[in-house]
Design a protein around this motif. Sequence first.
Motif, PDB file in Angstrom:
ATOM      1  N   GLU A 133       4.687  19.796 -18.835  1.00  0.00           N
ATOM      2  CA  GLU A 133       5.240  19.026 -17.724  1.00  0.00           C
ATOM      3  C   GLU A 133       4.367  17.824 -17.363  1.00  0.00           C
ATOM      4  OE1 GLU A 133       7.994  18.963 -15.518  1.00  0.00           O
ATOM      5  OE2 GLU A 133       8.753  19.968 -17.299  1.00  0.00           O
ATOM      6  N   ILE A 134       3.127  17.843 -17.777  1.00  0.00           N
ATOM      7  CA  ILE A 134       2.235  16.725 -17.467  1.00  0.00           C
ATOM      8  C   ILE A 134       2.679  15.456 -18.192  1.00  0.00           C
ATOM      9  CG2 ILE A 134       0.517  17.090 -19.284  1.00  0.00           C
ATOM     10  CD1 ILE A 134      -1.602  16.602 -17.060  1.00  0.00           C
ATOM     11  N   TYR A 135       3.448  15.587 -19.257  1.00  0.00           N
ATOM     12  CA  TYR A 135       3.897  14.434 -20.033  1.00  0.00           C
ATOM     13  C   TYR A 135       5.356  14.089 -19.795  1.00  0.00           C
ATOM     14  CZ  TYR A 135      -0.459  15.081 -22.539  1.00  0.00           C
ATOM     15  OH  TYR A 135      -1.775  15.212 -22.859  1.00  0.00           O
ATOM     16  N   ASN A 136       5.912  14.428 -18.637  1.00  0.00           N
ATOM     17  CA  ASN A 136       7.320  14.091 -18.416  1.00  0.00           C
ATOM     18  C   ASN A 136       7.471  12.628 -18.002  1.00  0.00           C
ATOM     19  OD1 ASN A 136       6.629  14.016 -15.731  1.00  0.00           O
ATOM     20  ND2 ASN A 136       7.824  15.793 -15.145  1.00  0.00           N
ATOM     21  N   PHE A 137       8.702  12.167 -17.943  1.00  0.00           N
ATOM     22  CA  PHE A 137       9.021  10.757 -17.683  1.00  0.00           C
ATOM     23  C   PHE A 137       8.433  10.275 -16.358  1.00  0.00           C
ATOM     24  CE2 PHE A 137      11.829   7.710 -15.582  1.00  0.00           C
ATOM     25  CZ  PHE A 137      11.763   6.650 -16.480  1.00  0.00           C
ATOM     26  N   ARG A 138       8.516  11.097 -15.334  1.00  0.00           N
ATOM     27  CA  ARG A 138       8.068  10.688 -13.999  1.00  0.00           C
ATOM     28  C   ARG A 138       6.578  10.355 -13.971  1.00  0.00           C
ATOM     29  NH1 ARG A 138       8.002  15.149  -9.619  1.00  0.00           N
ATOM     30  NH2 ARG A 138       5.780  15.127 -10.000  1.00  0.00           N
ATOM     31  N   ARG A 139       5.775  11.145 -14.642  1.00  0.00           N
ATOM     32  CA  ARG A 139       4.317  10.944 -14.599  1.00  0.00           C
ATOM     33  C   ARG A 139       3.822   9.894 -15.588  1.00  0.00           C
ATOM     34  NH1 ARG A 139       5.149  16.358 -13.851  1.00  0.00           N
ATOM     35  NH2 ARG A 139       4.487  17.100 -11.798  1.00  0.00           N
ATOM     36  N   ILE A 140       4.539   9.693 -16.677  1.00  0.00           N
ATOM     37  CA  ILE A 140       4.067   8.792 -17.731  1.00  0.00           C
ATOM     38  C   ILE A 140       4.664   7.385 -17.606  1.00  0.00           C
ATOM     39  CG2 ILE A 140       4.055   8.406 -20.234  1.00  0.00           C
ATOM     40  CD1 ILE A 140       2.144  10.542 -19.311  1.00  0.00           C
ATOM     41  N   ARG A 141       5.906   7.265 -17.177  1.00  0.00           N
ATOM     42  CA  ARG A 141       6.567   5.957 -17.130  1.00  0.00           C
ATOM     43  C   ARG A 141       6.839   5.475 -15.709  1.00  0.00           C
ATOM     44  NH1 ARG A 141       5.632   4.789 -22.110  1.00  0.00           N
ATOM     45  NH2 ARG A 141       6.877   5.771 -23.697  1.00  0.00           N
ATOM     46  N   ILE A 180       0.841  -1.206   0.000  1.00  0.00           N
ATOM     47  CA  ILE A 180       0.000   0.000   0.000  1.00  0.00           C
ATOM     48  C   ILE A 180       0.869   1.246   0.000  1.00  0.00           C
ATOM     49  CG2 ILE A 180      -1.608   1.335   1.420  1.00  0.00           C
ATOM     50  CD1 ILE A 180      -2.914  -1.346   2.166  1.00  0.00           C
ATOM     51  N   ALA A 181       1.972   1.218   0.744  1.00  0.00           N
ATOM     52  CA  ALA A 181       2.883   2.370   0.770  1.00  0.00           C
ATOM     53  C   ALA A 181       3.508   2.597  -0.608  1.00  0.00           C
ATOM     54  CB  ALA A 181       3.961   2.161   1.822  1.00  0.00           C
ATOM     55  N   VAL A 182       3.876   1.521  -1.303  1.00  0.00           N
ATOM     56  CA  VAL A 182       4.467   1.645  -2.640  1.00  0.00           C
ATOM     57  C   VAL A 182       3.430   2.205  -3.622  1.00  0.00           C
ATOM     58  CG1 VAL A 182       5.438   0.337  -4.582  1.00  0.00           C
ATOM     59  CG2 VAL A 182       6.200  -0.131  -2.255  1.00  0.00           C
ATOM     60  N   ILE A 183       2.185   1.732  -3.535  1.00  0.00           N
ATOM     61  CA  ILE A 183       1.121   2.248  -4.403  1.00  0.00           C
ATOM     62  C   ILE A 183       0.887   3.731  -4.131  1.00  0.00           C
ATOM     63  CG2 ILE A 183      -1.350   2.106  -4.916  1.00  0.00           C
ATOM     64  CD1 ILE A 183      -1.108  -0.929  -4.344  1.00  0.00           C
ATOM     65  N   PRO A 201       3.431   5.045 -12.991  1.00  0.00           N
ATOM     66  CA  PRO A 201       2.593   3.853 -13.236  1.00  0.00           C
ATOM     67  C   PRO A 201       3.339   2.542 -13.008  1.00  0.00           C
ATOM     68  CG  PRO A 201       2.291   5.443 -14.986  1.00  0.00           C
ATOM     69  CD  PRO A 201       3.428   5.932 -14.162  1.00  0.00           C
ATOM     70  N   THR A 202       4.637   2.521 -13.311  1.00  0.00           N
ATOM     71  CA  THR A 202       5.425   1.314 -13.063  1.00  0.00           C
ATOM     72  C   THR A 202       5.499   1.026 -11.570  1.00  0.00           C
ATOM     73  OG1 THR A 202       6.730   1.763 -15.041  1.00  0.00           O
ATOM     74  CG2 THR A 202       7.665   0.219 -13.449  1.00  0.00           C
ATOM     75  N   ILE A 203       5.698   2.054 -10.763  1.00  0.00           N
ATOM     76  CA  ILE A 203       5.757   1.873  -9.305  1.00  0.00           C
ATOM     77  C   ILE A 203       4.408   1.412  -8.774  1.00  0.00           C
ATOM     78  CG2 ILE A 203       6.034   3.128  -7.123  1.00  0.00           C
ATOM     79  CD1 ILE A 203       8.306   4.655  -8.463  1.00  0.00           C
ATOM     80  N   VAL A 204       3.313   1.942  -9.305  1.00  0.00           N
ATOM     81  CA  VAL A 204       1.981   1.503  -8.870  1.00  0.00           C
ATOM     82  C   VAL A 204       1.779   0.027  -9.214  1.00  0.00           C
ATOM     83  CG1 VAL A 204      -0.492   1.797  -9.274  1.00  0.00           C
ATOM     84  CG2 VAL A 204       0.948   3.796  -8.941  1.00  0.00           C
ATOM     85  N   LEU A 205       2.172  -0.397 -10.399  1.00  0.00           N
ATOM     86  CA  LEU A 205       2.028  -1.804 -10.780  1.00  0.00           C
ATOM     87  C   LEU A 205       2.898  -2.712  -9.910  1.00  0.00           C
ATOM     88  CD1 LEU A 205       1.852  -1.570 -14.672  1.00  0.00           C
ATOM     89  CD2 LEU A 205       0.008  -2.098 -13.072  1.00  0.00           C
ATOM     90  N   ILE A 206       4.090  -2.255  -9.551  1.00  0.00           N
ATOM     91  CA  ILE A 206       4.940  -3.021  -8.637  1.00  0.00           C
ATOM     92  C   ILE A 206       4.253  -3.152  -7.281  1.00  0.00           C
ATOM     93  CG2 ILE A 206       7.108  -2.935  -7.328  1.00  0.00           C
ATOM     94  CD1 ILE A 206       8.394  -1.728  -9.884  1.00  0.00           C
ATOM     95  N   GLY A 207       3.610  -2.082  -6.831  1.00  0.00           N
ATOM     96  CA  GLY A 207       2.873  -2.135  -5.563  1.00  0.00           C
ATOM     97  C   GLY A 207       1.735  -3.140  -5.618  1.00  0.00           C
ATOM     98  N   PHE A 208       1.010  -3.191  -6.740  1.00  0.00           N
ATOM     99  CA  PHE A 208      -0.051  -4.188  -6.883  1.00  0.00           C
ATOM    100  C   PHE A 208       0.525  -5.602  -6.904  1.00  0.00           C
ATOM    101  CE2 PHE A 208      -2.771  -0.721  -8.762  1.00  0.00           C
ATOM    102  CZ  PHE A 208      -3.663  -0.703  -7.707  1.00  0.00           C
ATOM    103  N   GLY A 209       1.699  -5.765  -7.494  1.00  0.00           N
ATOM    104  CA  GLY A 209       2.369  -7.066  -7.472  1.00  0.00           C
ATOM    105  C   GLY A 209       2.737  -7.479  -6.057  1.00  0.00           C
ATOM    106  N   ILE A 210       3.191  -6.528  -5.256  1.00  0.00           N
ATOM    107  CA  ILE A 210       3.496  -6.806  -3.847  1.00  0.00           C
ATOM    108  C   ILE A 210       2.228  -7.222  -3.104  1.00  0.00           C
ATOM    109  CG2 ILE A 210       4.273  -5.756  -1.678  1.00  0.00           C
ATOM    110  CD1 ILE A 210       6.193  -4.045  -3.391  1.00  0.00           C
TER     111      ILE A 210
END
Length: 88
Positions: free
Chosen positions: A53-61, A29-32, A64-73
Amino acid sequence: MKKQPNKNTPHQPEFVFKKKNYIVMAIGIAVIAFGFILMAGGGSDDPNVFNPEIYNFRRIRLAPTIVLIGFGIEVYAILLNPDKKKKQ
């Protein structure tokens, strides 16, 4: 042979998960939450002005990758069997 419970004592409910499962779930939950925090921002105060700035690397790549890792956890925490003993 299992000990039979006394009829006068109330039934003690058992939790579905153990302490280790809940700890791993809290980490997930903390990672998500961290992923959603990274996703926030980038908007413009004026709706008539576009802010790229809404389309920078942090928000687009990254976020979402960190959120998916959190769901995997979280899935791992649900499937984790803390009673399983390690082979020696």
